[in-house]
Design a protein around this motif. Structure first.
Motif, PDB file in Angstrom:
ATOM      1  N   LYS A  19      -6.871 -25.933  -8.207  1.00 25.36           N
ATOM      2  CA  LYS A  19      -6.795 -24.775  -9.733  1.00 25.36           C
ATOM      3  C   LYS A  19      -6.128 -23.612  -9.276  1.00 25.36           C
ATOM      4  O   LYS A  19      -5.877 -23.204 -10.245  1.00 25.36           O
ATOM      5  CB  LYS A  19      -7.546 -26.071  -9.745  1.00 25.36           C
ATOM      6  N   SER A  20      -7.226 -23.292  -8.688  1.00 24.52           N
ATOM      7  CA  SER A  20      -7.394 -21.366  -8.584  1.00 24.52           C
ATOM      8  C   SER A  20      -5.993 -20.746  -8.490  1.00 24.52           C
ATOM      9  O   SER A  20      -5.649 -19.788  -8.871  1.00 24.52           O
ATOM     10  CB  SER A  20      -8.816 -21.062  -8.120  1.00 24.52           C
ATOM     11  N   ASP A  35     -14.978 -21.665 -13.768  1.00 25.67           N
ATOM     12  CA  ASP A  35     -16.024 -22.696 -12.266  1.00 25.67           C
ATOM     13  C   ASP A  35     -16.742 -21.399 -12.154  1.00 25.67           C
ATOM     14  O   ASP A  35     -16.990 -21.156 -10.780  1.00 25.67           O
ATOM     15  CB  ASP A  35     -14.956 -22.606 -11.523  1.00 25.67           C
ATOM     16  N   SER A  64     -13.651 -19.114  -7.120  1.00 26.03           N
ATOM     17  CA  SER A  64     -12.733 -17.734  -6.268  1.00 26.03           C
ATOM     18  C   SER A  64     -12.175 -17.244  -6.985  1.00 26.03           C
ATOM     19  O   SER A  64     -11.237 -16.245  -6.400  1.00 26.03           O
ATOM     20  CB  SER A  64     -12.007 -19.513  -5.666  1.00 26.03           C
ATOM     21  N   ASP A  85      -9.101 -21.209 -15.542  1.00 26.38           N
ATOM     22  CA  ASP A  85      -9.556 -21.474 -14.142  1.00 26.38           C
ATOM     23  C   ASP A  85     -10.367 -22.502 -14.940  1.00 26.38           C
ATOM     24  O   ASP A  85     -11.806 -22.090 -13.862  1.00 26.38           O
ATOM     25  CB  ASP A  85      -9.722 -20.496 -12.700  1.00 26.38           C
TER      26      ASP A  85
END
Ligand SMILES: Nc1ncnc2c1ncn2[C@@H]1O[C@H](COP(=O)(O)OP(=O)(O)O)[C@@H](O)[C@H]1O
Ligand SMILES: [Mg+2]
Ligand SMILES: [Zn+2]
Length: 319
Positions: A81-82, A107, A112, A183
């Protein structure tokens, strides 16, 4: 008569004397309606209740200066995802140089974006006490990772996490952005719901690997957005094909059309396939995302194509 009046008194709902004459008109009205509720009336009542409930939901307020918000979500963690959010943000900017793009790392448990965008440090405050995003590769970025030490255990729960999310949504000075890519944390929990209810979202993209389990989670993710009326733009199938860096031979590791089948059942589009490629991981790890560092590669082109598909499905931006 006496018995139920007594009961009501005990419940503290009615406060009238023994004479029984001073029943407030509104109250007696409710009581009367209760006693003769027919099927049709019950339906009306249900509708009214739904109306009231929808009025009670938090009002969505746009983020100052941000035209369109695109959330990148997945049912579970580790599906890319990131990596997708970062490269999508870069691809949106690369495809159209007139657009300004931001990246919000929501997140809060495992940020990240700082590492992937090679950014570090504390945001400065603007004149009106808002945090200024950090900038790299032309993308304005904000992350919980800029606000807490990398080594500090991020073990906030409940309210703390929510107030962190609230800060990231409301206390950042983005300037003017055409697209803000968010994100999301993995799953369909409080953070996802809170974001979906607090800001207008132009569209969600769901990242999934072709494995069945990840796909089932992606299904849940897509359903959640539908429930809160966020348009799901489509699915991105990540790590679908392994391309050997030496001979370029392509191996479909998890089968080829899992995401396509899911997309069909959900009546959603597949926005594109991103290959499983060593350079995607390496580039992320050293903070030089592939769309920036190897824009001519097949991997970068896959993201650039996905960005075109995303933009094509967005509703027209507000003026
Ligand atoms: N298409 C890909 N090819 C190779 N590695 C990938 C790809 N997508 C993600 N990765 C790697 O997989 C790991 C998890 O990706 P990440 O984007 O952090 O997932 P998530 O945000 O869903 O938890 C990272 O090490 C990342 O570099
Ligand atoms: Mg992530
Ligand atoms: Zn090979």
């Amino acid at each position: 008569m006496r018995a139920w009046r007594h009961w009501l008194l005990l419940r503290g709902m009615l406060l009238w004397g023994d004479s029984g004459a001073a029943v407030p008109p509104g109250r007696s009205g409710i009581w009367a309606a209760r006693r003769q509720l027919s099927g049709a009336e019950r339906d009306t009542l249900k509708q009214r209740r739904a109306q009231i409930m929808s009025r009670g939901l938090p009002k969505q307020k746009p983020i100052e200066g941000v035209k369109q918000v695109i959330v990148v979500a997945s049912g579970k963690g580790g599906v890319g995802k990131s990596t997708t959010a970062v490269n999508l943000a870069l691809a949106l900017a690369a495809n159209d140089s007139t657009k300004t793009v931001g990246l919000l790392d929501a997140d809060v448990y495992g940020p990240s974006i700082p590492k992937m965008m090679n950014l570090k440090g504390n945001p400065e405050l603007s004149q009106n006490n808002l945090m200024r995003p950090l900038l790299n590769y032309g993308i304005a970025c904000m992350s919980m990772g800029f606000l807490v030490e990398e080594t500090a255990p991020v073990v906030w729960r409940g309210l703390l996490v929510m107030s962190a999310v609230e800060k990231l949504l409301r206390q950042v000075d983005w300037g003017q952005l055409d697209y803000l890519v968010v994100d999301m944390p993995p799953g369909t929990g409080d953070v996802q719901l809170s974001i979906s209810q607090n800001i207008p979202i132009s569209g969600a993209v769901i990242v999934s690997t072709p494995q069945d389990i990840a796909l089932m989670d992606a299904h849940k993710g897509a359903e959640m957005f539908r429930k809160v009326h966020v348009p799901v733009l489509g699915l991105i199938q990540n790590m679908s094909v392994f391309q050997c860096p030496k001979c370029k031979y392509k191996t479909p590791l998890f089968g080829t059309d899992g995401a396509r089948k899911l997309a069909r059942t959900l009546n959603l589009d597949v926005l594109g396939d991103i290959p499983l490629h060593l350079s995607i991981r390496e580039a992320s790890d050293i903070g030089q995302p592939v769309v920036f560092s190897q824009p001519e590669s097949d991997e970068a082109k896959a993201y650039l194509r996905v960005a075109v598909e995303v933009v094509r499905r967005l509703p027209p931006p507000p003026e």
